[in-house]
Design a protein around this motif. Structure first.
Motif, mmCIF file in Angstrom:
data_model
loop_
_atom_site.group_PDB
_atom_site.id
_atom_site.type_symbol
_atom_site.label_atom_id
_atom_site.label_comp_id
_atom_site.label_asym_id
_atom_site.label_seq_id
_atom_site.Cartn_x
_atom_site.Cartn_y
_atom_site.Cartn_z
ATOM 1 N N MET A 191 2.023 2.925 -22.313
ATOM 2 C CA MET A 191 2.179 3.859 -21.210
ATOM 3 C C MET A 191 2.650 3.114 -19.968
ATOM 4 S SD MET A 191 -0.599 6.455 -19.470
ATOM 5 C CE MET A 191 -1.223 5.247 -18.303
ATOM 6 N N GLY A 192 3.635 3.666 -19.274
ATOM 7 C CA GLY A 192 4.080 3.136 -17.994
ATOM 8 C C GLY A 192 3.782 4.121 -16.894
ATOM 9 N N MET A 193 3.528 3.621 -15.687
ATOM 10 C CA MET A 193 3.152 4.513 -14.593
ATOM 11 C C MET A 193 3.727 4.032 -13.278
ATOM 12 S SD MET A 193 -0.814 3.241 -14.540
ATOM 13 C CE MET A 193 -0.653 2.714 -16.252
ATOM 14 N N ALA A 194 3.954 4.993 -12.376
ATOM 15 C CA ALA A 194 4.411 4.687 -11.023
ATOM 16 C C ALA A 194 3.753 5.672 -10.068
ATOM 17 C CB ALA A 194 5.927 4.786 -10.920
ATOM 18 N N GLU A 195 3.330 5.186 -8.909
ATOM 19 C CA GLU A 195 2.720 6.025 -7.880
ATOM 20 C C GLU A 195 3.334 5.690 -6.529
ATOM 21 O OE1 GLU A 195 -1.654 7.036 -8.118
ATOM 22 O OE2 GLU A 195 -1.624 5.198 -9.332
ATOM 23 N N TYR A 196 3.373 6.707 -5.666
ATOM 24 C CA TYR A 196 3.901 6.478 -4.316
ATOM 25 C C TYR A 196 3.030 7.211 -3.311
ATOM 26 C CZ TYR A 196 7.155 5.813 -0.478
ATOM 27 O OH TYR A 196 7.728 5.434 0.718
ATOM 28 N N GLU A 197 2.667 6.519 -2.239
ATOM 29 C CA GLU A 197 1.839 7.086 -1.182
ATOM 30 C C GLU A 197 2.756 7.748 -0.162
ATOM 31 O OE1 GLU A 197 -2.416 6.772 0.358
ATOM 32 O OE2 GLU A 197 -1.453 6.574 -1.583
ATOM 33 N N LEU A 198 2.893 9.081 -0.285
ATOM 34 C CA LEU A 198 3.759 9.807 0.644
ATOM 35 C C LEU A 198 3.208 9.779 2.066
ATOM 36 C CD1 LEU A 198 4.780 12.960 -1.420
ATOM 37 C CD2 LEU A 198 6.204 10.996 -0.843
ATOM 38 N N SER A 199 1.899 9.904 2.172
ATOM 39 C CA SER A 199 1.218 9.849 3.459
ATOM 40 C C SER A 199 -0.215 9.414 3.191
ATOM 41 C CB SER A 199 1.245 11.222 4.146
ATOM 42 O OG SER A 199 0.435 12.150 3.437
ATOM 43 N N ARG A 200 -1.028 9.303 4.229
ATOM 44 C CA ARG A 200 -2.425 8.910 4.033
ATOM 45 C C ARG A 200 -3.176 9.961 3.217
ATOM 46 N NH1 ARG A 200 -5.686 8.803 7.909
ATOM 47 N NH2 ARG A 200 -6.967 7.038 7.235
ATOM 48 N N ASN A 201 -2.665 11.186 3.186
ATOM 49 C CA ASN A 201 -3.351 12.281 2.500
ATOM 50 C C ASN A 201 -2.797 12.591 1.112
ATOM 51 O OD1 ASN A 201 -2.943 13.192 5.658
ATOM 52 N ND2 ASN A 201 -5.051 13.390 4.954
ATOM 53 N N ILE A 202 -1.546 12.270 0.857
ATOM 54 C CA ILE A 202 -0.879 12.738 -0.348
ATOM 55 C C ILE A 202 -0.301 11.572 -1.137
ATOM 56 C CG2 ILE A 202 0.978 14.185 -1.273
ATOM 57 C CD1 ILE A 202 0.750 15.879 1.258
ATOM 58 N N GLN A 253 0.825 -1.213 0.000
ATOM 59 C CA GLN A 253 0.000 0.000 0.000
ATOM 60 C C GLN A 253 0.860 1.263 0.000
ATOM 61 O OE1 GLN A 253 -2.956 -0.138 3.129
ATOM 62 N NE2 GLN A 253 -4.090 -1.775 2.138
ATOM 63 N N LYS A 254 1.985 1.161 -0.653
ATOM 64 C CA LYS A 254 2.911 2.301 -0.742
ATOM 65 C C LYS A 254 3.312 2.613 -2.169
ATOM 66 C CE LYS A 254 4.025 4.316 3.171
ATOM 67 N NZ LYS A 254 3.916 5.789 3.326
ATOM 68 N N LEU A 255 3.707 1.585 -2.917
ATOM 69 C CA LEU A 255 4.238 1.764 -4.266
ATOM 70 C C LEU A 255 3.335 1.082 -5.280
ATOM 71 C CD1 LEU A 255 6.525 2.661 -6.224
ATOM 72 C CD2 LEU A 255 7.615 0.445 -5.756
ATOM 73 N N GLY A 256 2.913 1.822 -6.286
ATOM 74 C CA GLY A 256 2.115 1.277 -7.359
ATOM 75 C C GLY A 256 2.846 1.363 -8.685
ATOM 76 N N LEU A 257 2.881 0.251 -9.437
ATOM 77 C CA LEU A 257 3.537 0.198 -10.742
ATOM 78 C C LEU A 257 2.559 -0.385 -11.750
ATOM 79 C CD1 LEU A 257 7.029 -1.245 -9.700
ATOM 80 C CD2 LEU A 257 6.459 1.154 -10.141
ATOM 81 N N GLY A 258 2.541 0.182 -12.965
ATOM 82 C CA GLY A 258 1.597 -0.310 -13.951
ATOM 83 C C GLY A 258 2.042 -0.078 -15.369
ATOM 84 N N VAL A 259 1.348 -0.752 -16.290
ATOM 85 C CA VAL A 259 1.613 -0.608 -17.716
ATOM 86 C C VAL A 259 0.280 -0.686 -18.455
ATOM 87 C CG1 VAL A 259 1.993 -3.091 -18.053
ATOM 88 C CG2 VAL A 259 3.008 -1.429 -19.664
ATOM 89 N N SER A 260 0.177 0.055 -19.553
ATOM 90 C CA SER A 260 -1.028 0.053 -20.371
ATOM 91 C C SER A 260 -0.617 -0.034 -21.830
ATOM 92 C CB SER A 260 -1.840 1.325 -20.124
ATOM 93 O OG SER A 260 -2.960 1.382 -20.982
#
Length: 304
Positions: A255-266, A232-239
């Motif tokens: 398309m490639g993507m990456a997401e990171y949960e800095l905090s519960r809000n951001i 529940q911190k790092l998200g990786l994906g491809v489309s």
């Protein structure tokens, strides 16, 4: 409730100022292409599905290190009212990378019905304006014109499955745009989006999905998507996007993507596409996006 109302008032004022301050022209392919970061862009029925107020900002451009190059911004906000029974949303677009840049603002409303099985079915509609450069061949002059935008959608979601059918643009109006010798019409795609959630290992959540896009006189578009969240911190994906249609051409890209949960809000994210959906004729084909999401009072971790 107070936080939601204040947030919507603040965003409405901000987006209205953006519309007044910025010259505008054309269509919304860029919003449709961002549905993996914000599903609201293709389906108004998704409004308020998360049942918490959240804001998403996406900044899109070609050359990241070149000053003065056109940048496209999009913003979305949505939340729920009446104990989750209603969803209220707002989107804004300031597109500077299309051959005819576009400014638009769109509100959305959704009605949610909770089912005995634990799932939820939602019915939504949207309305707003697109500001376009209309060319008058009789006088040889062009001017900006605000034209209506209306859309509808249906969405179903349970713990491990979701599906939606939507048509975010119902208006069918021929336009002669500045710099164009022939009229064009609004793109009016029909979207069918189906996906699920699986847990193949501890602290790993996999989200496969497919999007089918149908437009008159164009090949069927198919997006094959896969995304995984770790701890529940790092998200990786491809489309992989096949026969993606735009104002200019039909094309395929990755398309490639990456997401990171800095905090519960951001939450912050980055995506890179091998081509740009709205204008494939740029000399540099790849396009970059920075994604920011802010959720003032999250209830649970959101995988979408």
């Amino acid at each position: 409730m107070i936080v939601i109302k204040k947030g919507f008032l603040y965003l409405f004022g901000l987006f209205s100022l953006a519309l007044i301050a910025t010259p505008a022209r054309a269509q919304r392919e860029v919003l449709y292409a961002q549905y993996l970061s914000n599903p609201l862009t293709i389906n108004p029925a998704y409004t308020g599905v998360r049942e918490v107020f959240s804001m998403t900002g996406i900044f899109r451009r070609k050359w990241l290190g070149v000053q003065g190059f056109p940048v496209t911004q999009s913003f979305g906000a949505d939340g729920s009212l009446a104990q989750g029974g209603l969803g209220l949303g707002l989107q804004a677009l300031n597109d500077r990378m299309s051959p005819y840049s576009n400014t638009g603002i769109y509100g959305s409303l959704a009605y949610h019905i909770k089912l005995p099985s634990g799932g939820k079915v939602s019915f939504g509609g949207s309305g707003g304006i697109n500001v376009l450069p209309v060319y008058n061949p009789g006088t040889g002059m062009g001017f900006n014109r605000a034209l209506p935008s209306v859309g509808v959608g249906v969405h179903y979601q349970s713990d491990n499955f979701w599906a939606g059918v939507s048509k975010p643009e119902l208006v069918n109006r021929p336009l002669s745009l500045s710099g164009s010798n022939s009229p064009i019409r609004y793109n009016r795609p029909l979207f069918v989006h189906v996906g699920g959630q699986m847990v193949p290992a501890d602290n790993v959540v996999l989200l496969p999905s497919i999007l089918i896009t149908q437009q008159t006189d164009l090949p069927l578009g198919i997006d094959l998507n896969a995304k995984a969240w770790f701890y529940q911190k790092l998200g990786l994906g491809v489309s992989v996007r096949l026969n993606n249609s735009s104002l200019i051409a039909t094309q395929s890209y990755v398309m490639g993507m990456a997401e990171y949960e800095l905090s519960r809000n951001i939450r912050v994210g980055y995506t890179i596409s091998s081509r740009t959906a709205e204008n494939p004729n740029f000399p540099q084909r790849s396009v970059h996006e920075l994604v920011f999401r802010f959720t003032p009072n999250p209830l649970l971790f959101s995988h979408r």
